[in-house]
Structure formats: structure tokens, C-alpha cells
Write a protein that holds these residues in place. Structure first.
Motif, PDB file in Angstrom:
ATOM      1  N   TYR A 115       0.346   3.943  -2.801  1.00 37.39           N
ATOM      2  CA  TYR A 115      -0.031   5.316  -2.447  1.00 37.39           C
ATOM      3  C   TYR A 115       1.031   6.296  -2.941  1.00 37.39           C
ATOM      4  O   TYR A 115       0.705   7.414  -3.326  1.00 37.39           O
ATOM      5  CB  TYR A 115      -0.211   5.449  -0.942  1.00 37.39           C
ATOM      6  CG  TYR A 115      -1.547   4.986  -0.426  1.00 37.39           C
ATOM      7  CD1 TYR A 115      -2.145   3.811  -0.876  1.00 37.39           C
ATOM      8  CD2 TYR A 115      -2.213   5.696   0.550  1.00 37.39           C
ATOM      9  CE1 TYR A 115      -3.362   3.380  -0.386  1.00 37.39           C
ATOM     10  CE2 TYR A 115      -3.430   5.278   1.051  1.00 37.39           C
ATOM     11  CZ  TYR A 115      -4.000   4.130   0.577  1.00 37.39           C
ATOM     12  OH  TYR A 115      -5.207   3.714   1.073  1.00 37.39           O
ATOM     13  N   ASN A 160       0.826  -1.206   0.000  1.00 37.64           N
ATOM     14  CA  ASN A 160       0.000   0.000   0.000  1.00 37.64           C
ATOM     15  C   ASN A 160       0.862   1.259   0.000  1.00 37.64           C
ATOM     16  O   ASN A 160       0.521   2.241  -0.667  1.00 37.64           O
ATOM     17  CB  ASN A 160      -0.926   0.044   1.210  1.00 37.64           C
ATOM     18  CG  ASN A 160      -2.142  -0.823   1.097  1.00 37.64           C
ATOM     19  OD1 ASN A 160      -2.715  -1.200   2.105  1.00 37.64           O
ATOM     20  ND2 ASN A 160      -2.573  -1.165  -0.099  1.00 37.64           N
ATOM     21  N   TRP A 182      -9.157   1.717   9.313  1.00 35.42           N
ATOM     22  CA  TRP A 182     -10.554   1.793   8.904  1.00 35.42           C
ATOM     23  C   TRP A 182     -11.023   0.441   8.364  1.00 35.42           C
ATOM     24  O   TRP A 182     -12.094  -0.036   8.704  1.00 35.42           O
ATOM     25  CB  TRP A 182     -10.716   2.871   7.829  1.00 35.42           C
ATOM     26  CG  TRP A 182     -12.110   2.957   7.291  1.00 35.42           C
ATOM     27  CD1 TRP A 182     -13.135   3.693   7.793  1.00 35.42           C
ATOM     28  CD2 TRP A 182     -12.626   2.259   6.152  1.00 35.42           C
ATOM     29  NE1 TRP A 182     -14.268   3.496   7.023  1.00 35.42           N
ATOM     30  CE2 TRP A 182     -13.979   2.624   6.017  1.00 35.42           C
ATOM     31  CE3 TRP A 182     -12.078   1.366   5.231  1.00 35.42           C
ATOM     32  CZ2 TRP A 182     -14.794   2.128   5.005  1.00 35.42           C
ATOM     33  CZ3 TRP A 182     -12.886   0.862   4.219  1.00 35.42           C
ATOM     34  CH2 TRP A 182     -14.229   1.249   4.121  1.00 35.42           C
ATOM     35  N   ASN A 198      -4.085   4.909   8.414  1.00 34.26           N
ATOM     36  CA  ASN A 198      -5.487   5.270   8.584  1.00 34.26           C
ATOM     37  C   ASN A 198      -6.387   4.332   7.787  1.00 34.26           C
ATOM     38  O   ASN A 198      -7.404   3.850   8.295  1.00 34.26           O
ATOM     39  CB  ASN A 198      -5.691   6.726   8.161  1.00 34.26           C
ATOM     40  CG  ASN A 198      -7.112   7.171   8.359  1.00 34.26           C
ATOM     41  OD1 ASN A 198      -7.980   6.904   7.527  1.00 34.26           O
ATOM     42  ND2 ASN A 198      -7.359   7.853   9.449  1.00 34.26           N
ATOM     43  N   HIS A 199      -6.020   4.060   6.553  1.00 31.15           N
ATOM     44  CA  HIS A 199      -6.822   3.181   5.709  1.00 31.15           C
ATOM     45  C   HIS A 199      -6.895   1.761   6.275  1.00 31.15           C
ATOM     46  O   HIS A 199      -7.959   1.143   6.318  1.00 31.15           O
ATOM     47  CB  HIS A 199      -6.268   3.145   4.280  1.00 31.15           C
ATOM     48  CG  HIS A 199      -6.996   2.193   3.403  1.00 31.15           C
ATOM     49  ND1 HIS A 199      -6.471   0.979   3.036  1.00 31.15           N
ATOM     50  CD2 HIS A 199      -8.230   2.247   2.834  1.00 31.15           C
ATOM     51  CE1 HIS A 199      -7.345   0.332   2.281  1.00 31.15           C
ATOM     52  NE2 HIS A 199      -8.409   1.073   2.137  1.00 31.15           N
TER      53      HIS A 199
END
Length: 140
Positions: A37, A33, A101, A97-98
């Protein structure tokens, strides 16, 4: 209070233990990720090598090994040049954060808690960073 000097560059030999410490059992996906990103949020990203940094409280972040980059966040119309260190903090915060979540929505409380803790540690570090305002604006 932490200062920028508290970030310690991880040696190549220690990278394999750093990633599970930062990202727990999800370290393979979380590392992927980071790079994805980077591709999304860093203009003209070309797959640069990334440096790994630890924080004394157990947190950490990854940053591309280049001097400066332009970060573009289409979700909040942010576009600004910043140090690669600041960009790496922004990218790592987004990934933490992702992942938090995602795990909160899949009832995996332990992983959600781990990512939340790492996010909070990184954000405490941001408060002392010279590019604090840019990082927070990129995240806004």
C-alpha cells in the motif's frame, strides 16, 4: 482521550512481538500489505524503512521513516503532502480495513473482529492527531 504523545516507538528488538499483537495470526500478510500500500499510495515511494508505533489501548501503526511524503489516493482524488506519521496512519488504516473486510467475507469472525478492533483503536487516535483532517480526507 488519547493524544499524539501516547504513540510509543517500538524498539527493533520488540518488532517481532509487535506485529502479531497488531495483526494477529495474519501478521506476515498484513505487514506485506503495508509495504504494498505504501508503494501504491505514496508518490515516489522507494521502499523506505518503516517505524512501528504502539498505542496504549493495544492498537498501533507503521509509518515510513522519512520526514514528509505526498499521498495519492486515486479512489477519491486525494493528493496532498503530509508527515510520514500521518501517511503511515492512513496506510495502516487502509490495511486494517481491507483485512477486516476480507475476513468478514470469508466467515472468519475472530480475525475480522480483531482487525475491526485495531481499526477502531487507530481511528480514535486519529481524532487527536494534528493532521486529522488530512488523514480523514485521504481515507474518504
Amino acid at each position: 482521550m488519547q493524544t499524539l504523545t501516547d504513540a510509543v516507538l517500538v524498539t527493533r528488538d520488540a518488532r517481532l512481538s509487535f506485529l502479531p499483537a497488531l495483526f494477529s495470526d495474519d501478521f506476515v500478510r498484513a505487514e506485506l500489505n503495508i509495504y504494498a500500500y505504501g508503494d501504491r499510495y505514496i508518490q515516489d515511494y522507494d521502499g523506505a524503512e518503516w517505524l512501528f508505533y504502539t498505542l496504549p489501548d493495544g492498537g498501533g501503526y507503521l509509518a515510513p521513516d522519512v520526514p514528509r511524503v505526498t499521498v495519492w489516493n486515486p479512489d477519491n482524488w486525494f493528493e496532498q503532502e503530509m508527515s510520514a506519521d500521518a501517511a503511515g496512519i492512513f496506510i495502516t488504516a487502509m490495511v486494517l480495513n481491507h483485512r477486516c473486510w476480507m475476513y468478514s467475507h470469508h466467515d472468519e469472525e475472530e480475525l475480522c473482529g480483531h482487525f475491526l478492533e485495531r481499526y477502531e483503536q487507530l481511528m480514535a487516535f486519529v481524532e487527536t492527531h494534528p493532521e486529522r483532517d488530512l488523514i480523514l480526507r485521504a481515507l474518504d
